[in-house]
Write a protein that holds these residues in place. Structure first.
Motif, PDB file in Angstrom:
ATOM      1  N   ALA A   1       0.904  -1.172   0.080  1.00  0.00           N
ATOM      2  CA  ALA A   1      -0.059  -0.003   0.184  1.00  0.00           C
ATOM      3  C   ALA A   1       0.918   1.058  -0.054  1.00  0.00           C
ATOM      4  CB  ALA A   1      -0.920  -0.014   1.143  1.00  0.00           C
ATOM      5  N   HIS A   2       1.936   1.155   0.731  1.00  0.00           N
ATOM      6  CA  HIS A   2       2.900   2.330   1.010  1.00  0.00           C
ATOM      7  C   HIS A   2       3.411   2.668  -0.553  1.00  0.00           C
ATOM      8  CE1 HIS A   2       5.770   5.411   2.444  1.00  0.00           C
ATOM      9  NE2 HIS A   2       6.765   4.710   1.769  1.00  0.00           N
ATOM     10  N   LEU A   3       3.981   1.497  -1.380  1.00  0.00           N
ATOM     11  CA  LEU A   3       4.517   1.686  -2.381  1.00  0.00           C
ATOM     12  C   LEU A   3       3.347   2.399  -3.415  1.00  0.00           C
ATOM     13  CD1 LEU A   3       6.728  -1.589  -2.771  1.00  0.00           C
ATOM     14  CD2 LEU A   3       7.548   0.649  -2.553  1.00  0.00           C
ATOM     15  N   LEU A   4       2.351   1.851  -3.736  1.00  0.00           N
ATOM     16  CA  LEU A   4       1.313   1.993  -4.349  1.00  0.00           C
ATOM     17  C   LEU A   4       0.834   3.697  -4.183  1.00  0.00           C
ATOM     18  CD1 LEU A   4      -1.196  -0.779  -4.379  1.00  0.00           C
ATOM     19  CD2 LEU A   4       0.711  -0.090  -6.207  1.00  0.00           C
ATOM     20  N   ARG A   5       1.087   4.023  -2.924  1.00  0.00           N
ATOM     21  CA  ARG A   5       0.481   5.396  -2.688  1.00  0.00           C
ATOM     22  C   ARG A   5       1.833   6.465  -2.960  1.00  0.00           C
ATOM     23  NH1 ARG A   5      -1.244   3.556   2.332  1.00  0.00           N
ATOM     24  NH2 ARG A   5       0.572   4.199   3.368  1.00  0.00           N
ATOM     25  N   GLY A   6       2.987   5.704  -2.891  1.00  0.00           N
ATOM     26  CA  GLY A   6       4.169   6.712  -3.148  1.00  0.00           C
ATOM     27  C   GLY A   6       4.435   6.635  -4.793  1.00  0.00           C
TER      28      GLY A   6
END
Length: 313
Positions: free
Chosen positions: A308-313
């Motif tokens: 999720a963090h990678l997708l948001r970044g």
């Protein structure tokens, strides 16, 4: 020390393959997850907190923990036989000394080798973690011997579950986490308690199964103090409590996947109420697997959080 009278006599000479399989059985490999899973949980927590791991330190920690577990198992095998606890009425899996596969002296010697291996690995870990790791390692090995040795063995009294919680939960996680980060955290203590509780449930269940034979041998475990109905309620608490601890224990990452362990916990509780005798052997294995399930679900939460963090970044 000579084997006690009335025990099973030695069988005919076995082949190398059969002897190897007997040694593997004596080490009780099914119990190894109880030593390895807390270390794996600590490694996950350290990775989540710092973003890195020391792989050689991690490997040495896993091997040392496994060695202490194997040494404890082997020493317990020989000591219970010498005290007359393991008889033909035993409900658990076969024990090497009682079956006459090896003499109790041979099994104790193997236990010493396992503990010595962990001690040597521990000296290597001391180079990284310093005197706290030395003290922790020595305490763990001493406790492994004291579990079934001395004038008042831990396994023969009501504090066995506390011993498991402390050494196979809090100390295992906190020590492994410290070796990776050289610090301690509240999360490491929370995780240690959460993983130590199902490990304690395994011992409680073992003593619940052996209630009658243990009483005949003079053991006065927590089960004997509580009685079987109350012991079932304590078991329920030991398998349910890790879920809120993991959810609310200040661990990094997403912890909500741990809720998926609730049906498994309820199944274990129902099975205990419906099982007795040798049928409890399977439940013992499932309880150990439940501890691993908790770590796997926490790992899943970390992975989902990272994605999720990678997708948001």
């Amino acid at each position: 020390m000579a084997d006690t009278p009335g025990a099973t006599t030695m069988t005919a000479p076995a082949s190398l393959r059969e002897r190897t399989l007997r040694w593997v059985s004596a080490a009780r490999p099914k119990t190894l997850p109880l030593a390895i899973t807390p270390v794996m949980g600590a490694l996950l927590l350290a990775l989540a907190d710092t973003g890195r791991l020391a792989p050689l330190t991690a490997l040495a920690t896993l091997l040392a923990a496994a060695g202490i577990q194997i040494g404890t198992n082997l020493h317990n095998d020989a000591a219970d036989f010498e005290r007359g606890t393991d008889t033909e009425h035993r409900l658990g899996p076969p024990r090497a000394s009682a079956q006459g596969w090896f003499t109790s002296a041979q099994v104790k010697r193997a236990a010493h080798i396992a503990f010595l291996t962990s001690f040597v690995l521990g000296l290597l870990l001391v180079l990284r973690g310093g005197w706290p790791i030395l003290l922790l390692g020595l305490a763990a090995i001493a406790a492994g011997y004291a579990y079934t040795s001395g004038p008042r063995p831990i396994a023969y009294g009501p504090y066995g579950e506390l011993y498991v919680l402390c050494f196979f939960g809090i100390a295992a996680v906190a020590g492994s986490y410290y070796l990776q980060t050289l610090t301690l955290s509240a999360g490491a203590i929370s995780l240690g308690i959460a993983l130590g509780l199902p490990a304690a449930a395994v011992l409680l269940l073992n003593n619940y199964r052996d209630f009658d034979t243990d009483r005949a041998a003079g053991r006065r475990t927590l089960c004997h103090m509580l009685g079987r109905p109350a012991a079932r309620r304590v078991y329920a608490g030991l398998v349910l409590a890790p879920i809120p601890l993991l959810l609310l224990g200040g661990l990094p990452g997403w912890t909500w996947p741990v809720l998926a362990a609730l049906p498994a916990a309820l199944w274990l509780i129902r099975q205990l109420a419906a099982s007795e005798g040798r049928a409890l052997n399977g439940l013992l294995a499932r309880t150990a697997q439940y501890q691993a399930l908790l770590v796997a679900l926490y790992a899943l939460g970390l992975v989902l959080g990272w994605i999720a963090h990678l997708l948001r970044g």
